[in-house]
Design an enzyme around this catalytic site. Sequence first.
Site, PDB file in Angstrom:
ATOM      1  N   ASP A 272       0.855  -1.182   0.000  1.00 54.42           N
ATOM      2  CA  ASP A 272       0.000   0.000   0.000  1.00 54.42           C
ATOM      3  C   ASP A 272       0.897   1.239   0.000  1.00 54.42           C
ATOM      4  OD1 ASP A 272      -1.886   1.905   0.461  1.00 54.42           O
ATOM      5  OD2 ASP A 272      -2.522   1.168   2.427  1.00 54.42           O
TER       6      ASP A 272
ATOM      7  N   ASP B 149      -3.293   2.774  -5.504  1.00 54.71           N
ATOM      8  CA  ASP B 149      -2.251   2.767  -4.480  1.00 54.71           C
ATOM      9  C   ASP B 149      -1.979   1.394  -3.872  1.00 54.71           C
ATOM     10  OD1 ASP B 149      -4.794   2.864  -3.491  1.00 54.71           O
ATOM     11  OD2 ASP B 149      -4.329   4.121  -1.779  1.00 54.71           O
ATOM     12  N   GLU B 150      -2.798   0.401  -4.189  1.00 55.06           N
ATOM     13  CA  GLU B 150      -2.620  -0.892  -3.531  1.00 55.06           C
ATOM     14  C   GLU B 150      -2.433  -1.993  -4.565  1.00 55.06           C
ATOM     15  OE1 GLU B 150      -5.827  -1.733  -0.813  1.00 55.06           O
ATOM     16  OE2 GLU B 150      -5.991   0.370  -0.261  1.00 55.06           O
TER      17      GLU B 150
END
Lengths: 80, 424
Positions: free
Chosen positions: B10, B106-107
């Site tokens: 993350d 973002d992950e």
Amino acid sequence: MELYKRYVDVILMQKRTGDITPMYLIWENGQKYKIDKVLSRERRASPVGGCGMRYVCLIQGNRRNLYQEKDKWFIESHQP
Amino acid sequence: MEDKVIFHIDINHCYAQIEEMKYPELRFIPMAVGGHEEKRHGIILAKNDLAKKAGIKTGESLREAYEKCPDLLIIPPAYNDYIYYSHEIRKLYQEYTDHVEPFGLDEAWLDFTGSQLIYGDPCMTAGRIQQRVLQEFGLTVSVGISWNKAFAKLGSDLKKPSGMTVITRDNYKKIVWPLPASDLLYVGYATEKKLRSRGVYTIGQLANYPVRWLKESMGIAGEVISAFANGEDRSNVAETFFRTPVKSVGNAMTLIHDVNDADELRPAMYVLCEAVASRLKDHDMEGSVISVSARSGGLDWYGKQRKIPQPTNVSEEILKTAMELIEESYDFSIPLRAAGVSVSQLHPWHSKRQLSLFTDEEAYDDALRIDTAMDRIRSRYGFYSVRRACTLIDRPLTEFDPKGDHTVYPIGYFRGRKLSDGII
């Protein structure tokens, strides 16, 4: 030493293989500097902000870090 | 069967951190990335540490944020940069495994099971990845490592920034079970409320609750979250080039000003329908169910959908049905604030069309030709180079490019797969 982010014009050589080598950089006042040697080429983040491919260059006996940030080039300048 | 080794990585407060990387001086002031206030979708999308200390929360309005922290600097989002850097970072992950499944910008999950033979110890490698992302992109990432995707995701949330949490079969009861149930993937606000009413507050309580009841009250989702809580999520990390088949194409827009009747709304709907039609053609698809959604100034949502006799990807036809649906579902007693159109039940686009006695085929051909010509002009000279005359009546209302301005990442955990495909 404090460093400053300065975008510059660059003259490049792109080889048949696709590799890029920066040959000259042109300062804001039009002054052209020959890049005598590229000492290393690695992906790096810059302390002055931004990241990209970092070329450690030898210019008139001085080491300077030149970055290809997306489609622009900047240098970690010693001059403000 | 041997357990998998799954990383969930993350990028900590992604948008804000990318802005800090670009402009390091932002690290020393409270700063947040937020939507445009004048375009009326002004909310906080991400904040830096100093803004977090000032109590700024993701999702709150810019006005609320300014009240808490008058010195807050708000930066408009630079989506192109966020997409660029997140793709570059994903390329770095791909050096370690061919199973990298993004979850938003973002992950990402990485299946490291097979790569252990090459790279050795998972924790060392995860640490190396963290170090490389910091060195090469100037960004901190936190990592969760576990034998299933649900726990890996939980793990990456536990220590920030740059944290690493390993959740194993030996320690999960100690680490995961005391956490609130809402930390678990797929437990949203509504589910949390249902669980609470039964006295289930933590993941451990959820894990030990009879599945039968969960299934009765929540259906298959109840079974899924129970399995997640027990570490029995067996879903695979998708292969890097896996693409979810497109199921629907839609665009929605918060209007620059509220509109009071259907005629006033029509030009804006035209722009939305053109974008949807153009995207359908890009996918080589046409669809036979048209849905509209409308939001009043009071923020209530209304929606309606209809199946049309012939599948279409022509803006004129989509607009006709969409306007009918809007007029049927919304009476404009409260001015309309936002509207959306989507087309689903998609089929591959055949340029041959079943003729019908009751439709005007010439009008269809003309409309299709106009769409195609406009798309070609726009792809060459830009979105605003050509537009319908009706959009000139109220320029501010129609001056948006739904196709180009936004890259929407529709993400769902199951990504178009069915539960029966062996997720649990």
